[in-house]
Design an enzyme around this catalytic site. Structure first.
Site, PDB file in Angstrom:
ATOM      1  N   SER A 100       0.829  -1.037  -0.196  1.00 55.17           N
ATOM      2  CA  SER A 100       0.096  -0.096  -0.051  1.00 55.17           C
ATOM      3  C   SER A 100       0.971   1.106   0.033  1.00 55.17           C
ATOM      4  O   SER A 100       1.986   1.140   0.419  1.00 55.17           O
ATOM      5  CB  SER A 100      -0.728   0.089   1.178  1.00 55.17           C
ATOM      6  N   TYR A 102      -2.759  -0.775  10.869  1.00 51.81           N
ATOM      7  CA  TYR A 102      -2.527  -1.087   9.469  1.00 51.81           C
ATOM      8  C   TYR A 102      -1.329  -0.570   8.929  1.00 51.81           C
ATOM      9  O   TYR A 102      -0.594  -1.249   8.420  1.00 51.81           O
ATOM     10  CB  TYR A 102      -3.915  -0.912   8.932  1.00 51.81           C
ATOM     11  N   LYS A 150       1.982  -2.476   7.421  1.00 50.93           N
ATOM     12  CA  LYS A 150       2.336  -2.362   6.153  1.00 50.93           C
ATOM     13  C   LYS A 150       3.977  -1.814   6.012  1.00 50.93           C
ATOM     14  O   LYS A 150       4.687  -2.296   5.176  1.00 50.93           O
ATOM     15  CB  LYS A 150       1.420  -1.340   5.477  1.00 50.93           C
TER      16      LYS A 150
END
Length: 335
Positions: free
Chosen positions: A138, A151, A155
């Protein structure tokens, strides 16, 4: 004989779309996910697209389950050619409203799930000296944003893990490849089933892309794994570059805009999948609730795939311009 592909998080979103993209090529696809109804829907989609589907209920946060699933895939479908790590979970909330156990669970699924999948794949690919691993990342692997600390942290961890792994594979002169695909905001069911403590429905920060755009990029990356990573969508490229040169300004910008831009003007759903699969009894499919606002194409992706052609055209144009300029100067000087 079609490729043997494993996709984690295959019951919805990018994972589901990726499984279908491979099915259209006649691949045999191991579908790894937790939700029974979601997996059943994924099987139907893969078979309808022309592929062979092998659904396996697995929690990627449990290494033994992932390892057993890899063994089942090779027993039923054959040697794994491509392993795609997609599965994740998260919490939408300010950091202090996320319980430590929730943060740990997010990290175990979203980061360690990739580590475990990569290990299961490499244990089989390295002895054969063949195979490709794709980490679905991402823009948030480079740029953290408010309300997604768990999150974003996971990542970022995947990015560091990926860098280390590539160095080791290059050192070993291995024919096993690893590449990473950094995604933009994508219209997936995650925004309806992620654990949220926001007053309104979570949404991806616009502009929003359809999961098929992401899936096509994953398949292309697996076919061309020599590049260390791919960026999908203009917003991803802009975010990564801007964070490199103006991270402090982005901090302040996101502090002002990040809360509002991640919430839609509608009540939030309560189908949190952090501990239990949200698609156990309901199949959400590949798409989220933002079809009316999502685009099915990315010019940046096309440009990224054809950068050699674009570079050649730019070089040729520059050379032609320089030649014409010199010719005009010579003609002007002869008058």
């Amino acid at each position: 004989m079609g490729q043997v592909v494993v996709v984690t998080g295959a019951s919805g979103g990018i994972g589901r779309a990726t499984a279908v993209a491979y099915a259209r090529r006649g691949a045999k696809v191991g579908l790894l996910a937790r939700g029974e109804s979601g997996l059943e829907g994924a099987v139907r989609d893969v078979e309808k697209a022309g592929g062979t589907a092998l659904p396996i209920e697995v929690d990627v946060a449990d290494y033994d389950q992932v390892e057993a699933a890899a063994g089942t895939v090779e027993k039923e479908l054959g040697p794994i050619d491509v392993w795609v790590n997609v599965a994740f979970s998260s919490v939408f909330a300010p950091f202090l409203e996320i319980e430590p156990a929730e943060f740990r669970r997010t990290t175990e699924v979203t980061y360690l799930g990739y580590v475990y999948g990569t290990r299961a794949a490499l244990d089989r690919m390295k002895p054969r000296d063949h195979g490709t691993i794709v980490q679905v990342g991402s823009a948030l692997a480079y740029r953290g944003i408010p309300l997604q600390s768990a999150y974003c942290g996971a990542k970022h961890a995947i990015q560091g893990f990926h860098d280390s792994l590539r160095c080791e594979l290059l050192h070993d002169k291995s024919n096993v490849h690893a590449t990473m695909v950094q995604m933009p905001a994508v219209n997936t069911p995650q925004f309806s089933w992620v654990l949220s403590r926001l007053p309104k429905h979570p949404q991806p920060v616009p502009p929003i892309f359809q999961p098929e755009v992401a899936a096509d990029a994953v398949v292309y990356a697996a076919d061309h794994p020599g590049r260390r990573e791919y960026w999908v969508g203009g917003p991803t490229a802009a975010t990564i570059v801007a964070n490199k040169f103006a991270a402090g300004l982005l901090d302040r910008y996101l502090a002002r805009t990040g809360y509002k831009s991640q919430q839609a003007d509608e009540p939030a759903e309560k189908a949190a999948n952090l501990w239990q699969p949200a698609d156990e009894e309901r199949d959400y499919g590949a798409h989220g609730v933002f079809d009316g606002r999502a685009t099915a194409r990315s010019y940046q992706v096309w440009a990224s795939r054809h950068r050699g052609l674009l570079t050649a055209l730019a070089t040729g144009t520059a050379a032609a311009t320089a030649y014409l300029t010199r010719s005009r100067l010579r003609l002007g000087g002869s008058r």
